[in-house]
Structure formats: C-alpha cells, structure tokens
Design an enzyme around this catalytic site. Sequence first.
Site, PDB file in Angstrom:
ATOM      1  CG  ASP A 188      -1.906   1.112   1.260  1.00 49.06           C
ATOM      2  OD1 ASP A 188      -3.092   0.846   0.981  1.00 49.06           O
ATOM      3  OD2 ASP A 188      -1.502   2.263   1.550  1.00 49.06           O
ATOM      4  CG  HIS A 201      -7.685  12.116  -8.841  1.00 45.69           C
ATOM      5  ND1 HIS A 201      -7.989  11.629  -7.575  1.00 45.69           N
ATOM      6  CD2 HIS A 201      -8.040  11.143  -9.711  1.00 45.69           C
ATOM      7  CE1 HIS A 201      -8.518  10.433  -7.693  1.00 45.69           C
ATOM      8  NE2 HIS A 201      -8.557  10.112  -8.970  1.00 45.69           N
ATOM      9  CD  GLU A 232      -3.960   3.708  -0.960  1.00 43.78           C
ATOM     10  OE1 GLU A 232      -4.826   2.879  -0.604  1.00 43.78           O
ATOM     11  OE2 GLU A 232      -2.995   4.044  -0.247  1.00 43.78           O
ATOM     12  NE  ARG A 252      13.582  -8.779  -7.169  1.00 42.52           N
ATOM     13  CZ  ARG A 252      13.725 -10.060  -6.837  1.00 42.52           C
ATOM     14  NH1 ARG A 252      14.819 -10.478  -6.221  1.00 42.52           N
ATOM     15  NH2 ARG A 252      12.782 -10.935  -7.102  1.00 42.52           N
TER      16      ARG A 252
END
Length: 323
Positions: A188, A201, A232, A252
């Site tokens: 997230d 946005h 997201e 990574r």
Amino acid sequence: MSTRDLTILLVEDDPFARAMLEQILTDKGYRVKMAQNGLEGLRIFYEGNDVDLIITDMNMPKMDGLELIQELRDAKQDVPIIVLTSNLEIKTAVKAIYGGANAYLIKDENIEDTFGHAIDHAWDHYQLAREKDRLMAELEEKNRKLEQLSYLDGLTGISNRRYFDAIITKEWRRSMRDHSPISIAMIDIDYFKLYNDTYGHQNGDDCLKKVAHALKDALFRPGDFIARYGGEEFVAVMTNIGLDGALEVASRMQHNIKRLTIPHELSEVSELVTVSIGLACTVPQKGSESTQLIGKADNCLYNAKKKGRNKICSSDDNTDSDD
Ligand code: GH3
Ligand code: MG
C-alpha cells in the site's frame, strides 16, 4: 462466387451416364472435370486444387464413392460432395451421408431438373457452414481478448482484483497438492491521500501507474503475479518460495519504488513516495482457505503502517525492515 462459376468433378464409371451428366452440367454453365472411379477422382482433385464440388457415383471399380468420401473426409477435405444413386440404392446413399456426403441425387428421368437445384443447395450449405466456422472462430478470438481485458486494471494495465480472485484459488490448490509454500504480499502506498491533495488526482494516477510497474518488475519468476487489489493497494502472490524468498522480493519492491524518486513533500516518512508491505507465507493445509492468508498479510500491512510506514512486516514476525 456464383453457382455458375463452379468447377465440378464428376466421378462416374459408366461412359454413357458420364457423357450425359457432363452434357447437363456444361449446359448449365459449370466447368466439368471427369474421373472414371474414386481413385482417379482423388488424383484429379488433388492435382488441380480447383475443384469446388464433387458429384460421385457409388458403385465403381478400384475405389467406390463411399471410399472416396472416406478418403477425403479423413484428409479433412470439406469439399461438398453429392452422391449419385439409383432409386434402388437409397440405403447406400444414406450410408454415404453418414460417411460425410452432403447430399444425394437420384438418377432418374428428372435428373436434368434436380441437378441444378441439388448443386445450388449443396454449395449454399457449404458456404454457410464455412461462414459459420469463420464467425465462430472470430467470436472465440473476440471472447478471448475480452476475457483478457476483463482481467486488466484500466488505469495501471496490470492484472485486476478479478484476476487475482480467479488465480489465487488455483494457486492455493496447487500449493496444497504439492505441499509447497505460497506467499502473499499486500502493498500500500504511504500517505497517498496526501499525495493526491498535494499534486492533484492526475499526478496521483501517474504515480499509481509507475508504482504498479515498479512492483511488477520486482517479480522475476513466471509463476508469480501482481494485481491491483483496490485504490492504492496491490497484492502479489509468490509460489514455491518461503518467507525468506518473499522478503527478498518485498525488499526489491521497496528498492524499485525508491528508484522511481517520485517526490512526496508532505509524506511524514520520506521525501519520496514509499510503500508499506505486509507479508504472509504458508504451506496450505487441507480445508484451509486463501482468504486466511490474505487476512494475515493484511494484518501485517496494518502493522507496517502502525510501525511508521515504509516498512515490511511479515507474519513471522518481528521481521520488519525499512528501506
Ligand atoms: P496510508 O499511509 O495509511 O496508507 O494513508 P493513505 O492516505 O495512503 O490511505 P487512505 O486510505 O487514507 O487514502 C487512499 C487514497 O488513495 C484516497 C484515494 O483518493 C486515493 N486513490 C484511490 N484510488 C485512486 C486512483 O485510482 N487514483 C488516484 N489518483 N487516487 C486514488
Ligand atoms: Mg495508502
């Protein structure tokens, strides 16, 4: 192609019948090729590669009509075939239809009238069948593309939640069968609401796209996949690796995000966009559900947020790290 343009191969052993039929066909405007038996018919069919329709007698030396049909159908030749038969041979004609003939025509005094009609009918039928096959193939292809599209997230172009839901169950069962580990990472973006508020946005959307691809690039193995889980938030599934391997992938991911160097002035954890990651790994046991592991990974993500963000937390766990 109109019916009159057809090249017809006439296979008939009786010279008298052959001459008569040829006359009728040429009078009607067809191009006619002739063979005296099935074997010769086959040779002529393959030789010219221009025969549109075959009219064949049934009883012939060397190779009869039924064998000719069999040979052609076995070779996946779908050329329309009309079988010529006498009144007494109806049973044979039915056999021919089952063997792959398209129509039969009774050799009687009406043949001159019935010929054209039978040819038209067989040809139309053949064309319709071909058109149907073409449309079906086109439809299948469109459906395949549509299905692919329905599995893609419109904004980022990576897989969507729908795809994840479809695949996770399969992967879960596979891992259960193989007694092998499966890992889930919930990812997230940190302070993304603030990002939108700061940069708008549109820039938020661009950021999401870049993050999605940076996360995807962290997965090297063909079986692993990532999807946009919602808003997201992203989810990655890694099979056949334990927690250590999954932690490497998660690091990574963080590294790739850092390398994007997307400014995020108001973030409280970094001046760049960062992500928090929750990791959970298990070897699925009989009766267990993937939702349990997803829930675990979600809890870990919650912990990563609670511990300050820009962190990886795993179900292990005191294994948390930041980049
Ligand atoms: P946290 O660090 O705790 O994750 O905080 P956050 O602000 O990232 O989380 P929050 O759930 O409060 O806000 C998520 C934001 O993501 C709010 C929403 O407007 C934004 N968002 C969700 N989907 C999209 C999208 O498709 N495009 C853009 N630009 N923003 C999106
Ligand atoms: Mg967030």
